[in-house]
Motif scaffolding. Sequence first.
Motif, PDB file in Angstrom:
ATOM      1  N   GLU A  38       0.827  -1.202   0.000  1.00 32.31           N
ATOM      2  CA  GLU A  38       0.000   0.000   0.000  1.00 32.31           C
ATOM      3  C   GLU A  38       0.866   1.259   0.000  1.00 32.31           C
ATOM      4  N   LYS A  41       2.299   1.724  -3.442  1.00 36.19           N
ATOM      5  CA  LYS A  41       1.260   2.242  -4.338  1.00 36.19           C
ATOM      6  C   LYS A  41       1.060   3.736  -4.115  1.00 36.19           C
ATOM      7  N   ARG A  44       3.869   5.492  -5.819  1.00 31.16           N
ATOM      8  CA  ARG A  44       3.687   5.494  -7.279  1.00 31.16           C
ATOM      9  C   ARG A  44       2.608   6.488  -7.677  1.00 31.16           C
ATOM     10  N   ASP A  45       1.535   6.540  -6.888  1.00 33.18           N
ATOM     11  CA  ASP A  45       0.442   7.470  -7.187  1.00 33.18           C
ATOM     12  C   ASP A  45       0.915   8.911  -7.093  1.00 33.18           C
TER      13      ASP A  45
END
Length: 97
Positions: A38, A41, A44-45
Amino acid sequence: MEDDDLQLSASTLSALQEFMQEKDAREKRFEELKAQAEEEKRERDKLSTTVVTMEDFEADWQVSQFWYDDETSQALAEELVAGAGEDTNVVLVSAPR
């Protein structure tokens, strides 16, 4: 005999405790991996919020472009893979045939 009188043998109780410890360790590891995924992620977001367009790149008109035959393309691809590490990202922007 009442239910209160029932007991597990010492070896069965020990095996049950070992099983529960292993189960708890697997669940803890899963939660750690989930939290890590998480977080990765989210990182990356954050990076993906930047919009990149072709205007961000300037062409160097002094550089020639070459299109390779299959044999040369295969040799270049093999060299690329040989030099790539676990964390290497490879992007092909244009590869006409």
